[in-house]
Design an enzyme around this catalytic site. Structure first.
Site, short mmCIF file in Angstrom:
data_model
loop_
_atom_site.label_atom_id
_atom_site.label_comp_id
_atom_site.label_asym_id
_atom_site.label_seq_id
_atom_site.Cartn_x
_atom_site.Cartn_y
_atom_site.Cartn_z
CE LYS A 7 -10.27 -37.39 8.63
NZ LYS A 7 -11.47 -36.23 8.78
CD GLN A 24 -13.70 -37.15 4.85
OE1 GLN A 24 -13.12 -37.42 6.25
NE2 GLN A 24 -12.34 -36.40 4.59
CG ASP A 77 -13.49 -31.28 10.16
OD1 ASP A 77 -12.59 -30.96 10.17
OD2 ASP A 77 -14.83 -31.75 9.69
#
Length: 311
Positions: free
Chosen positions: A54, A98, A121
Site C-alpha cells: 500500500k 490494518q 476502508d
C-alpha cells in the site's frame, strides 16, 4: 460453446491507478497532496507485506503516506489517542487500521473512532449509512472493486439477478447494496439459506464471498453466468489441489515448490460454464489497493469541497 471472458483484475487495477495518478497531479497543481496514514500493530508478516504494498503504491502515484507501527502491547486507549491525532491532522486525508488487531484491542471502538471523512476502508457506520441511502461517502474497497470490474468490462448490472453468497460487513452486505444501487435485483445468501443451489442457479451475476475453498460448485451455477470470486483460500493438501485443479501442471509445480496453492470460493470447474469470471489470483483481489488509492484521493477532494462523491 463460447469461451468465457476472463475479467482481468490486474489490468483494470492498473487503469484505475493511472486515473488516480492523474488526479493526484491535478490536485498537486492546486497545492493539495492527498495523504494516507496506515496503522500496523505488532509483527504480522502477512499484514506487513500488504501494508508495504500500500505504501509503495502511494509513492508511485504521488500520494503522501505515513506508516505507524505501534507495538503489539498497545492498549485500546493508546490506539484511540493515536487515531484522534490523525483525525486532527489536515495533511492526512485517509486513515487505515490494518486488521486483524491484537485480541486485547477493541477493534470496533477503533474503527468507529476514525473520522467518517477519513475512513478510506469504508467501515464506519456513517459511511455504511451513506452507502445505504445513496449519499456521497467512502465505500469499502473490495465491493467497490467488484462494481468497477463489471462496469469496465462492459457487463450489464441493471435488471440482472445478482446473488451474493456471504453477508459480512466488509464484503457481502456492501456488495449487495452497491449492486442494488446499480439497479440489480439482489439476493443475499448465508449459512441459513434453504436450497442454496436453487438460489445460486438463478443468478446472472454471482458474487462468492464466504471464505470456503471451492464452495460454489459447477452444478450450482447456470450457463453464461458472470462469476465474481472474492475468496482467497490457501490449499495445503495435495489431494485438495488435485481435486480443484486436475491435470493442471502449472499449479502442481507451484504446489511442489511452495507447498500451497490459492483457490477462490468458487470451484474452478464452474468457470468453464460461465459467460465471464474473475480468476484467483488476478481478479477481485487486485482491485483492493487500487480502490484504496481512489478512496484516498476522493477523501481529499470531499474534505475540501472539490468532489461530489458520486464517482
Amino acid at each position: 460453446m463460447n469461451r468465457p471472458q476472463v475479467l482481468d483484475g490486474v489490468a483494470i487495477a492498473s487503469e484505475i491507478k493511472a486515473e488516480v495518478g492523474r488526479e493526484v497531479a491535478e490536485l498537486s497543481s492546486h497545492g493539495v497532496r492527498p495523504g494516507l496514514a496506515v496503522i500496523l500493530v505488532g509483527e504480522v508478516p502477512a499484514s506487513q507485506i500488504y501494508v508495504r504494498s500500500k505504501v509503495k503504491t502511494c509513492g508511485e502515484l504521488g500520494i503522501y503516506s505515513e506508516m505507524l507501527t505501534p507495538p503489539e502491547s498497545i492498549t485500546t486507549e493508546e490506539m484511540l489517542a493515536l487515531v484522534a491525532n490523525l483525525n486532527a491532522r489536515d495533511d492526512i486525508d485517509g486513515i487505515l487500521i490494518q486488521l486483524p488487531l491484537p485480541k486485547h484491542v477493541d477493534t470496533k471502538r477503533l474503527l468507529e473512532a476514525v473520522s467518517p471523512d477519513k475512513d478510506v476502508d469504508g467501515f464506519h457506520p456513517v459511511n455504511a449509512g451513506r452507502l445505504q441511502s445513496g449519499q456521497p461517502g467512502l465505500a469499502p474497497c473490495t465491493p467497490a472493486g467488484i462494481i468497477e470490474i463489471l462496469r469496465r468490462s462492459g457487463l450489464p448490472i441493471a435488471g440482472q439477478n445478482a446473488v451474493v453468497v456471504g453477508r459480512s460487513d466488509i464484503v457481502g452486505k456492501p456488495a449487495a447494496l452497491m449492486l442494488l444501487n446499480e439497479s440489480a435485483t439482489v439476493t443475499v445468501c448465508h449459512s441459513k439459506t434453504r436450497d442454496l443451489p436453487a438460489v445460486t442457479r438463478s443468478a446472472d451475476i454471482l458474487v462468492a464471498a464466504i471464505g470456503r475453498p471451492g464452495y460454489v460448485a459447477a452444478d450450482m451455477v447456470k450457463p453464461g453466468v458472470t462469476l465474481i470470486d472474492v475468496g482467497i483460500n490457501r490449499l495445503t493438501d495435495a489431494a485438495d489441489v488435485q481435486r480443484f485443479f486436475p491435470g493442471d501442471a502449472e499449479r502442481a509445480a507451484t504446489f511442489a515448490k511452495r507447498r500451497s496453492v490459492i483457490v477462490g470460493d468458487i470451484d474452478p470447474a464452474a468457470f468453464a460454464v460461465s459467460g465471464a469470471y474473475t480468476p484467483v489470483p488476478g481478479g477481485v483481489g487486485a482491485l483492493t489497493i487500487a480502490m484504496l488509492m481512489h478512496n484516498t484521493v476522493k477523501a481529499a477532494k470531499l474534505r475540501r469541497g472539490l468532489a461530489t462523491g458520486k464517482s
